[in-house]
Design an enzyme around this catalytic site. Sequence first.
Site, PDB file in Angstrom:
ATOM      1  N   SER A 171     -15.854  -7.145  51.839  1.00 40.33           N
ATOM      2  CA  SER A 171     -15.385  -8.238  52.685  1.00 40.33           C
ATOM      3  C   SER A 171     -14.388  -9.176  52.025  1.00 40.33           C
ATOM      4  O   SER A 171     -13.786  -9.981  52.711  1.00 40.33           O
ATOM      5  CB  SER A 171     -16.563  -9.049  53.173  1.00 40.33           C
ATOM      6  OG  SER A 171     -16.991  -9.905  52.148  1.00 40.33           O
ATOM      7  N   HIS A 221     -20.246  -5.742  57.082  1.00 41.26           N
ATOM      8  CA  HIS A 221     -18.941  -6.154  57.605  1.00 41.26           C
ATOM      9  C   HIS A 221     -18.322  -5.086  58.500  1.00 41.26           C
ATOM     10  O   HIS A 221     -17.107  -5.053  58.692  1.00 41.26           O
ATOM     11  CB  HIS A 221     -17.991  -6.520  56.464  1.00 41.26           C
ATOM     12  CG  HIS A 221     -18.445  -7.745  55.747  1.00 41.26           C
ATOM     13  ND1 HIS A 221     -18.176  -9.022  56.204  1.00 41.26           N
ATOM     14  CD2 HIS A 221     -19.217  -7.896  54.656  1.00 41.26           C
ATOM     15  CE1 HIS A 221     -18.739  -9.897  55.398  1.00 41.26           C
ATOM     16  NE2 HIS A 221     -19.379  -9.256  54.445  1.00 41.26           N
ATOM     17  N   THR A 256     -26.372  -6.702  59.000  1.00 39.91           N
ATOM     18  CA  THR A 256     -26.782  -8.047  59.401  1.00 39.91           C
ATOM     19  C   THR A 256     -26.593  -8.225  60.900  1.00 39.91           C
ATOM     20  O   THR A 256     -25.763  -7.543  61.509  1.00 39.91           O
ATOM     21  CB  THR A 256     -25.945  -9.119  58.672  1.00 39.91           C
ATOM     22  OG1 THR A 256     -26.396 -10.417  59.052  1.00 39.91           O
ATOM     23  CG2 THR A 256     -24.470  -9.024  59.027  1.00 39.91           C
ATOM     24  N   LYS A 270     -23.295 -11.638  61.558  1.00 38.04           N
ATOM     25  CA  LYS A 270     -21.832 -11.645  61.542  1.00 38.04           C
ATOM     26  C   LYS A 270     -21.320 -11.183  62.913  1.00 38.04           C
ATOM     27  O   LYS A 270     -21.451 -11.935  63.868  1.00 38.04           O
ATOM     28  CB  LYS A 270     -21.348 -10.861  60.324  1.00 38.04           C
ATOM     29  CG  LYS A 270     -21.716 -11.673  59.048  1.00 38.04           C
ATOM     30  CD  LYS A 270     -21.493 -11.020  57.721  1.00 38.04           C
ATOM     31  CE  LYS A 270     -21.954 -11.969  56.608  1.00 38.04           C
ATOM     32  NZ  LYS A 270     -22.089 -11.346  55.284  1.00 38.04           N
ATOM     33  N   THR A 324     -43.351 -13.271  55.100  1.00 36.49           N
ATOM     34  CA  THR A 324     -42.481 -14.312  55.662  1.00 36.49           C
ATOM     35  C   THR A 324     -42.561 -14.266  57.189  1.00 36.49           C
ATOM     36  O   THR A 324     -42.798 -13.200  57.779  1.00 36.49           O
ATOM     37  CB  THR A 324     -41.032 -14.119  55.142  1.00 36.49           C
ATOM     38  OG1 THR A 324     -40.267 -15.269  55.470  1.00 36.49           O
ATOM     39  CG2 THR A 324     -40.360 -12.887  55.725  1.00 36.49           C
TER      40      THR A 324
HETATM   41  C1  LIG Z   1     -23.180 -11.592  54.209  1.00 33.68           C
HETATM   42  C2  LIG Z   1     -23.553 -10.340  53.466  1.00 33.68           C
HETATM   43  C3  LIG Z   1     -24.884  -9.937  53.332  1.00 33.68           C
HETATM   44  C4  LIG Z   1     -26.006 -10.823  53.743  1.00 33.68           C
HETATM   45  O1  LIG Z   1     -26.154 -10.868  55.118  1.00 33.68           O
HETATM   46  P1  LIG Z   1     -26.782 -12.199  55.780  1.00 33.68           P
HETATM   47  O2  LIG Z   1     -27.331 -11.734  57.055  1.00 33.68           O
HETATM   48  O3  LIG Z   1     -25.660 -13.174  55.890  1.00 33.68           O
HETATM   49  O4  LIG Z   1     -27.841 -12.688  54.821  1.00 33.68           O
HETATM   50  C5  LIG Z   1     -25.161  -8.701  52.794  1.00 33.68           C
HETATM   51  N1  LIG Z   1     -24.169  -7.883  52.352  1.00 33.68           N
HETATM   52  C6  LIG Z   1     -22.877  -8.262  52.422  1.00 33.68           C
HETATM   53  C7  LIG Z   1     -21.839  -7.323  51.934  1.00 33.68           C
HETATM   54  C8  LIG Z   1     -22.526  -9.501  52.952  1.00 33.68           C
HETATM   55  O5  LIG Z   1     -21.256  -9.884  52.983  1.00 33.68           O
END
Ligand SMILES: *Cc1c(COP(=O)(O)O)cnc(C)c1O
Length: 404
Positions: A188, A216, A244, A247, A276
């Site tokens: 990214s 990403h 994720t 994003k 959790t």
């Molecule tokens: C943002 C990111 C994560 C973490 O994801 P989140 O849901 O924001 O915690 C994992 N891997 C990469 C490559 C990222 O850029």
Amino acid sequence: MDYKSYFADRLRDLREEGRYRVFCDLERRTGKFPKAINHRDGETHEVTIWCSNDYMGMGMHPEVVGAIADAVSQCGAGAGGTRNISGTTHHHVMLEEVLADWHQKESALVFTSGYVANLTTLMTLGQQIPDLVIFSDALNHNSMIEGVRHSRAPKKIFRHNDPADLDRLLSEYPKATPKLVAFESVYSMDGDIAPIADICDVAEKHGALTFLDEVHAVGMYGERGSGVAERDGVADRIDIVQATMGKAIGCIGGYIAGDKDLVDFVRSFGAGFIFTTSLPPGIAAGACASIKHLSEHNELRIRHQERAATLKRRLREMNLPVMDSVSHIVPVLVGDAGLCKQASDLLLTRHHIYVQPINYPTVPRGTERLRITPTPLHDDELMDHLVAALLDVWSTLGINQQAA
Ligand SMILES: *Cc1c(COP(=O)(O)O)cnc(C)c1O
């Protein structure tokens, strides 16, 4: 120890280096994205966000917002427990089915974030598979690095996107040694993309599991939007896909998908999954709605790629130092932490454009940059404004235009 001055001194050092992180205080408004309100020095200003990871604007999409609002009014705010103790709602079960289907895998498992998904999965596999050796791309995200580190499994770092170097390192071990290759599809900060098929060939030759972070890429690549592995026709060669929902999906949360027993293994042994509280059910409902929309609207991905290609071309025409990128990410090199911060400040105060400076340790020193992320909602008019503003900032600060 004088704790107070220790903390103050360390923070002062960061400030002097120009890499103290200052957050931009934003008020996002549904229907207005990519515009938002910026609270600054007791005043409010309308700004255009050019660095959001809400890559497709789905965090504002009426279907997503509506699904969350409905689920919240029906199910309430929080899940009320860990997954094991009353925190598995039907929305969670449906989300995991949707994710598994999206990636064409047997099972999926949801975590509270992508960070936790990487950390927990790599830590669990590294701790629980006897003698596992982990092979990690040199530019892997911090969440993978920490997962490998905490697993205490031996780690070998291969040169970024270099299957030959990976092959060399894997060759140092007998075929019978358990191995795992961890890498990303879209990186990214530079916007380059892994040669997934070649990495899979090498991994297969040495009997290694493959772990691919598509954080990403999900929502943005492939006909159904499940990532670069889908686009390249190699999704079935990936043992564990991780991503994720924070994003392009526009919500929050992370996940893995893979074979039933492997996913069940992480579900059963992964501390960061077990101990959790699970995601709010409303978020699970919103993520489902977002994935449904994204998977059915490939035209969004076509428009997204066109926007990124157009911006890169326009910046190059103006001799602005766009770094090589084959993805939707448009990094513009500044090469100095202080200047990068000043460029970002000037864009915001003079031009009402928000692009966060990216400094060490997120990127190597000397490669500080502005990382621009056009979405399908950034139109030509917004782009005209951005290009003119960057030219003004570059000449005001005397930043080298040929640097990239
Ligand atoms: C943002 C990111 C994560 C973490 O994801 P989140 O849901 O924001 O915690 C994992 N891997 C990469 C490559 C990222 O850029």
